[in-house]
Design a protein around this motif. Sequence first.
Motif, PDB file in Angstrom:
ATOM      1  N   VAL A  76     -53.692 -13.905  11.991  1.00 56.76           N
ATOM      2  CA  VAL A  76     -55.130 -13.637  12.003  1.00 56.76           C
ATOM      3  C   VAL A  76     -55.499 -12.614  13.068  1.00 56.76           C
ATOM      4  O   VAL A  76     -54.781 -12.402  14.048  1.00 56.76           O
ATOM      5  CB  VAL A  76     -55.929 -14.935  12.268  1.00 56.76           C
ATOM      6  CG1 VAL A  76     -55.902 -15.857  11.075  1.00 56.76           C
ATOM      7  CG2 VAL A  76     -55.410 -15.654  13.506  1.00 56.76           C
ATOM      8  N   LYS A  77     -56.674 -12.040  12.849  1.00 49.99           N
ATOM      9  CA  LYS A  77     -57.301 -11.160  13.829  1.00 49.99           C
ATOM     10  C   LYS A  77     -58.797 -11.419  13.780  1.00 49.99           C
ATOM     11  O   LYS A  77     -59.378 -11.507  12.700  1.00 49.99           O
ATOM     12  CB  LYS A  77     -57.003  -9.692  13.501  1.00 49.99           C
ATOM     13  CG  LYS A  77     -57.648  -8.692  14.450  1.00 49.99           C
ATOM     14  CD  LYS A  77     -57.196  -7.274  14.153  1.00 49.99           C
ATOM     15  CE  LYS A  77     -57.684  -6.801  12.798  1.00 49.99           C
ATOM     16  NZ  LYS A  77     -57.359  -5.370  12.556  1.00 49.99           N
ATOM     17  N   GLY A  78     -59.415 -11.589  14.950  1.00 50.14           N
ATOM     18  CA  GLY A  78     -60.843 -11.860  14.989  1.00 50.14           C
ATOM     19  C   GLY A  78     -61.124 -13.179  15.683  1.00 50.14           C
ATOM     20  O   GLY A  78     -60.386 -13.599  16.579  1.00 50.14           O
ATOM     21  N   GLN A 123     -54.403 -12.557   7.202  1.00 47.06           N
ATOM     22  CA  GLN A 123     -53.605 -11.757   6.272  1.00 47.06           C
ATOM     23  C   GLN A 123     -52.503 -12.547   5.578  1.00 47.06           C
ATOM     24  O   GLN A 123     -52.041 -12.167   4.506  1.00 47.06           O
ATOM     25  CB  GLN A 123     -53.008 -10.537   6.973  1.00 47.06           C
ATOM     26  CG  GLN A 123     -51.916 -10.811   7.978  1.00 47.06           C
ATOM     27  CD  GLN A 123     -51.301  -9.523   8.526  1.00 47.06           C
ATOM     28  OE1 GLN A 123     -51.774  -8.419   8.240  1.00 47.06           O
ATOM     29  NE2 GLN A 123     -50.241  -9.648   9.318  1.00 47.06           N
ATOM     30  N   SER A 130     -63.915 -19.926  10.768  1.00 52.08           N
ATOM     31  CA  SER A 130     -64.011 -18.797  11.693  1.00 52.08           C
ATOM     32  C   SER A 130     -64.826 -19.207  12.914  1.00 52.08           C
ATOM     33  O   SER A 130     -65.514 -20.233  12.916  1.00 52.08           O
ATOM     34  CB  SER A 130     -64.655 -17.591  10.998  1.00 52.08           C
ATOM     35  OG  SER A 130     -65.967 -17.907  10.566  1.00 52.08           O
ATOM     36  N   PHE A 149     -57.814 -13.268   3.464  1.00 49.71           N
ATOM     37  CA  PHE A 149     -59.259 -13.116   3.272  1.00 49.71           C
ATOM     38  C   PHE A 149     -59.873 -12.532   4.536  1.00 49.71           C
ATOM     39  O   PHE A 149     -59.270 -12.549   5.618  1.00 49.71           O
ATOM     40  CB  PHE A 149     -59.919 -14.465   2.962  1.00 49.71           C
ATOM     41  CG  PHE A 149     -59.796 -15.482   4.075  1.00 49.71           C
ATOM     42  CD1 PHE A 149     -60.687 -15.494   5.149  1.00 49.71           C
ATOM     43  CD2 PHE A 149     -58.784 -16.431   4.062  1.00 49.71           C
ATOM     44  CE1 PHE A 149     -60.570 -16.423   6.174  1.00 49.71           C
ATOM     45  CE2 PHE A 149     -58.653 -17.364   5.082  1.00 49.71           C
ATOM     46  CZ  PHE A 149     -59.553 -17.361   6.145  1.00 49.71           C
ATOM     47  N   THR A 150     -61.076 -12.033   4.385  1.00 53.01           N
ATOM     48  CA  THR A 150     -61.917 -11.619   5.508  1.00 53.01           C
ATOM     49  C   THR A 150     -63.256 -12.315   5.350  1.00 53.01           C
ATOM     50  O   THR A 150     -63.819 -12.355   4.249  1.00 53.01           O
ATOM     51  CB  THR A 150     -62.109 -10.096   5.540  1.00 53.01           C
ATOM     52  OG1 THR A 150     -60.837  -9.470   5.756  1.00 53.01           O
ATOM     53  CG2 THR A 150     -63.058  -9.685   6.657  1.00 53.01           C
ATOM     54  N   THR A 151     -63.768 -12.885   6.446  1.00 52.31           N
ATOM     55  CA  THR A 151     -65.014 -13.639   6.365  1.00 52.31           C
ATOM     56  C   THR A 151     -65.855 -13.398   7.610  1.00 52.31           C
ATOM     57  O   THR A 151     -65.395 -12.774   8.579  1.00 52.31           O
ATOM     58  CB  THR A 151     -64.725 -15.142   6.181  1.00 52.31           C
ATOM     59  OG1 THR A 151     -65.931 -15.827   5.861  1.00 52.31           O
ATOM     60  CG2 THR A 151     -64.107 -15.749   7.426  1.00 52.31           C
ATOM     61  N   GLY A 173     -66.448 -12.253  13.072  1.00 46.08           N
ATOM     62  CA  GLY A 173     -65.691 -12.125  11.836  1.00 46.08           C
ATOM     63  C   GLY A 173     -64.226 -12.484  12.020  1.00 46.08           C
ATOM     64  O   GLY A 173     -63.690 -12.480  13.136  1.00 46.08           O
ATOM     65  N   LEU A 174     -63.569 -12.796  10.913  1.00 37.05           N
ATOM     66  CA  LEU A 174     -62.165 -13.212  10.942  1.00 37.05           C
ATOM     67  C   LEU A 174     -61.440 -12.616   9.746  1.00 37.05           C
ATOM     68  O   LEU A 174     -61.937 -12.658   8.618  1.00 37.05           O
ATOM     69  CB  LEU A 174     -62.060 -14.742  10.892  1.00 37.05           C
ATOM     70  CG  LEU A 174     -60.648 -15.327  10.750  1.00 37.05           C
ATOM     71  CD1 LEU A 174     -59.828 -15.064  12.008  1.00 37.05           C
ATOM     72  CD2 LEU A 174     -60.711 -16.829  10.457  1.00 37.05           C
ATOM     73  N   THR A 175     -60.244 -12.069  10.006  1.00 35.69           N
ATOM     74  CA  THR A 175     -59.354 -11.629   8.932  1.00 35.69           C
ATOM     75  C   THR A 175     -58.058 -12.417   9.018  1.00 35.69           C
ATOM     76  O   THR A 175     -57.408 -12.441  10.070  1.00 35.69           O
ATOM     77  CB  THR A 175     -59.050 -10.126   9.035  1.00 35.69           C
ATOM     78  OG1 THR A 175     -60.257  -9.386   8.848  1.00 35.69           O
ATOM     79  CG2 THR A 175     -58.042  -9.700   7.973  1.00 35.69           C
TER      80      THR A 175
END
Length: 425
Positions: A183-185, A126, A118, A154-156, A122-124
């Motif tokens: 991804v998003k973030g 999917q 990341s 995951f989300t981190t 934060g990073l998601t």
Amino acid sequence: MGLRMALRWGCFGALSVLVGCGGMDDGRSPEESSGPGRTDAEVNAPAATESVEAAPTLTLHDGHQVQATPPVAPLPTQFQPAFHQSLRESVSVGSFTTYRIKVPLGRAGSRVRVTFRSGDGGLTLQRATVAKAGASGALGSAPVALTFGGQAGFTTGTRTLVTSDPIAFPVGFRDEVAISFEVKGALGKSRIQAFPDSWMRTGAFATTQGVLGGQAWEYATGVATVDVEGAPGRAFVAIGDSITEGYTGTWNDTRNAWPSRVEKQLGVPVVNSGASGQGFWDANLQLPQEVLSLQGVTDCVVLLGVNDLAAEGMTVPKLQQRMTQLLDQLQPMCKLWVSTLLPKEKMGADGGDFDLMKAQRHEFNAWLRSLTRAQIIDLEAVTRQPGNVDLFIDGLEVDGIHPSVEGHRVMADEAARTLKAKGGL
């Protein structure tokens, strides 16, 4: 004469009787004479026994018994890095976006796992897939889904590493794969564009096998490491600045950088942990996440220090101290290799004292050559002009600081030669 004639006829009659006796026949056919229901084979075969007794277990004189040969044990396997990038920068996207990064792999094996990094937030993620790379953003094989603890995504948090579960995905040495992820973030990103035929597109398209579309995106993004499981072997990581990362001017390709060229020559992974602009301070600070986190590395090659020369407050003893600190961190992990600094024909964007820079480089290189804890790869010797240690050989540089593509080839040839001669390759 009557008696003589009678004797002749008597002998002839006796001979006739003898000839007739020699060919006597009992009137039966050959089959009948062998006995009912039997063939020649049956006649000649030994009589069958009721059962066959197994040979007893062999017992040696010391009382031990001979054991059956055990099955051949499978060859050991190990995950080792086949691709790596530092991803020192950060890029953010506010809605789900698909990245498709095309990367070369320096290792063959049957399973892979992918580590994502990341960025400054934060990073998601999917969904993510891996496939053989095609052309122009298309996939060369059906995409295979990655999972993370059995989940699709995951989300981190900020600046973390997340590694996928291993998946069955056979690859060969120098195969190119496309890693697609939605991804998003904030994602970690390389500092230079060096990954041609990589793409990004707004939306969720990680499973699209055809051309991704969207826009070209040549930064290494999100994907920090690809590990491949195969037979254990040597695995190198190169630590450096923009020279190692592969900057060669207006157009860059990681495949032209000297670590990738050494990898191709030696047939073993030489993954790239170069970060443009970094010096010893940055390298020591980032080492735990960018290098020490790698599993299965056997050798570390350091080409670092050119950005520290003549920096404010910098002295040669400080350069030596910071290199020593770096080697202290690396030594428990890997065999150490250190390169001399290349010629530097001008100061960088930050300016500085040109004469001081040259003097520090000369003194620091002399100190490097005196090291006994590391093997030396003398890249200055093959890139400098014979009559001037501060100038590149014509054609080996692009701006007085960075090697050209030809310069990287010359560096790789010397590095590979040294590693073969001193490293048992």
